[in-house]
Scaffold this active site. Structure first.
Site, PDB file in Angstrom:
ATOM      1  N   GLY A  12       0.842  -1.209   0.000  1.00 13.29           N
ATOM      2  CA  GLY A  12       0.000   0.000   0.000  1.00 13.29           C
ATOM      3  C   GLY A  12       0.864   1.240   0.000  1.00 13.29           C
ATOM      4  N   GLY A  15      -0.492   4.613  -0.878  1.00 12.70           N
ATOM      5  CA  GLY A  15      -1.674   5.069  -0.123  1.00 12.70           C
ATOM      6  C   GLY A  15      -1.304   6.171   0.850  1.00 12.70           C
ATOM      7  NE  ARG A  95     -13.000   2.340  11.479  1.00 12.34           N
ATOM      8  CZ  ARG A  95     -13.498   2.518  12.686  1.00 12.34           C
ATOM      9  NH1 ARG A  95     -14.742   2.179  12.939  1.00 12.34           N
ATOM     10  NH2 ARG A  95     -12.762   3.027  13.659  1.00 12.34           N
ATOM     11  CD  GLN A 115      -0.039  -8.384   1.124  1.00 12.69           C
ATOM     12  OE1 GLN A 115      -0.054  -8.133   2.325  1.00 12.69           O
ATOM     13  NE2 GLN A 115      -0.286  -7.468   0.203  1.00 12.69           N
ATOM     14  CG  ASP A 162      -5.479   1.371  19.288  1.00 12.34           C
ATOM     15  OD1 ASP A 162      -6.463   1.963  18.848  1.00 12.34           O
ATOM     16  OD2 ASP A 162      -4.911   0.447  18.675  1.00 12.34           O
ATOM     17  CG  HIS A 190      -6.527  -1.443  15.813  1.00 11.97           C
ATOM     18  ND1 HIS A 190      -6.333  -0.252  16.477  1.00 11.97           N
ATOM     19  CD2 HIS A 190      -6.823  -1.107  14.533  1.00 11.97           C
ATOM     20  CE1 HIS A 190      -6.502   0.751  15.643  1.00 11.97           C
ATOM     21  NE2 HIS A 190      -6.804   0.272  14.453  1.00 11.97           N
TER      22      HIS A 190
END
Ligand code: NAD
Ligand code: LMR
Length: 331
Positions: A12, A15, A95, A115, A162, A190
């Site tokens: 990614g 991204g 999301r 992967q 977090d 998570h």
């Protein structure tokens, strides 16, 4: 004499997180100021994504980072994971508003089968894997199952974001410096069921619970704010966290690469061996210490009171449910 380069794969790579992450790795913030790196930048086989990846590589070139020795740009995982020492698995769908992270399982789960296999076949013998793509715990579980022959302890997923969020919230509430808060810890998934532990966290060396003296806030707003921070950022930005996620991944990998200072620990999702009563095999966020030589251990002896136990049971249940949904992916 200069050190041999570490090969770091980032999926990614074109991204949002990739864009914030790659310069941090190339500038030495992940592996140290004297550690050269070779970036393996992996994207999907799509003209637009590969063109964007090329642009990212041009920008990295233009940064003239002394530690960046080479770049591999590819959409083929077999090429991308060849000889890599670290695999940062970021590439996956994020999301959108109104979704939970495990709503992504259907779209993202399968990515981690291919992967995992490619990592097992092509990566360096000492490969270590950090999964960020959501839902990261269960995606890391899928990858671990698919990567036959790679030791289970090499697979981690990221709850460092977090932990950092919890540390920042506690510092703000207590009106102390961020460095005055130690031992901030996330147990579990998570996700919205994660358990930010304010009993074992400390402020200036004393229990955060005793210093803050506001049980209602700790059990209410604090917990909710940390659990829902990802959603709050999506609501505010329209897209999910990227700068703070990339920063957390730098923290996650660096702190596993280096030895943890005495008396400290970090939140890392690792494969449970049953510690603290967590079912074996789940990718679960625990207090972890690294030995700086590639090994880590779960810190033992932290107290779990009834409140924490009840919350931990809920996050375990969620992880078991996610595993049930994806287990068909692993033949
Ligand atoms: P993004 O959409 O901006 O970028 C994702 C990139 O991954 C895209 O460029 C896409 O082409 C690429 N990609 C998709 N499938 C791929 C594959 N099979 N191989 C290689 N590349 C692939 O998303 P983002 O904001 O960078 O977020 C990436 C993931 O990280 C999302 O799943 C997001 O939910 C997750 N995330 C996790 C945390 C965490 O704390 N664990 C924090 C933030 C974001
Ligand atoms: C986050 O915690 O910011 C990420 O996991 C993105 C999300 O979907 O919440």
């Amino acid at each position: 004499m200069s050190k041999a380069p570490i090969r770091v794969a980032v999926t990614g790579a074109a991204g949002q997180i990739g864009y914030a992450l790659l310069p941090r790795i190339a500038s030495g913030q992940m592996f140290g100021a004297d550690q050269p790196v070779i970036l393996h930048m992996i994207e999907i086989p799509n003209e637009k994504a590969m063109a964007a990846l090329k642009g990212v590589a041009m920008e990295l070139e233009d940064c003239a980072f002394p530690l960046l020795r080479d770049m591999v740009l590819t959409s083929d995982p077999n090429v991308g994971f060849k000889d890599v020492n670290w695999a940062c698995l970021v590439g996956a769908k994020p999301r959108g508003p109104g979704m939970e992270r495990n709503d992504l399982l259907k779209d993202n789960g399968a990515i981690f089968v291919g992967q995992g296999r490619a990592i097992a076949q092509h990566a360096a013998k000492d490969v270590r894997v950090a999964v960020v793509g959501n839902p990261c715990n269960t995606n890391a579980w899928i990858c671990m199952q698919a990567a036959k022959g790679v030791p289970k302890e090499r697979f981690t997923a990221m709850t460092r974001l977090d932990q950092n969020r919890a540390q920042a919230q506690l510092a703000a509430r207590a009106k102390v410096a961020i460095t005055d808060v130690t031992g901030a810890l996330i147990w579990g998934n998570h996700s919205a069921t994660q358990v930010p532990d304010f009993y074992n966290a400390k402020i200036k060396g004393k229990s955060a619970f005793d210093v803050i003296q506001d049980e209602a806030w700790l059990k209410g707003d604090f917990l909710k704010t940390v659990q829902q921070r990802g959603a709050a950022i999506i609501a505010a930005r329209g897209v999910s966290s990227a700068m703070s996620a990339a920063n957390a991944l730098v923290d996650h990998v660096r702190d596993l690469h280096m030895a943890t200072p005495a008396g400290e620990y970090r939140s890392v999702c690792v494969c449970s061996d049953g510690r603290y009563g967590i079912p074996e095999g789940l990718l679960f966020s625990y207090p972890i210490r690294s030995d700086g030589k590639g090994g880590w251990s779960v810190v033992q002896g932290l107290t779990l009171n009834d409140f924490l136990k009840e919350k931990i049971a809920a996050t375990v249940k969620e992880l078991e449910g996610e595993r049930e949904i994806v287990k068909h992916l692993i033949a």
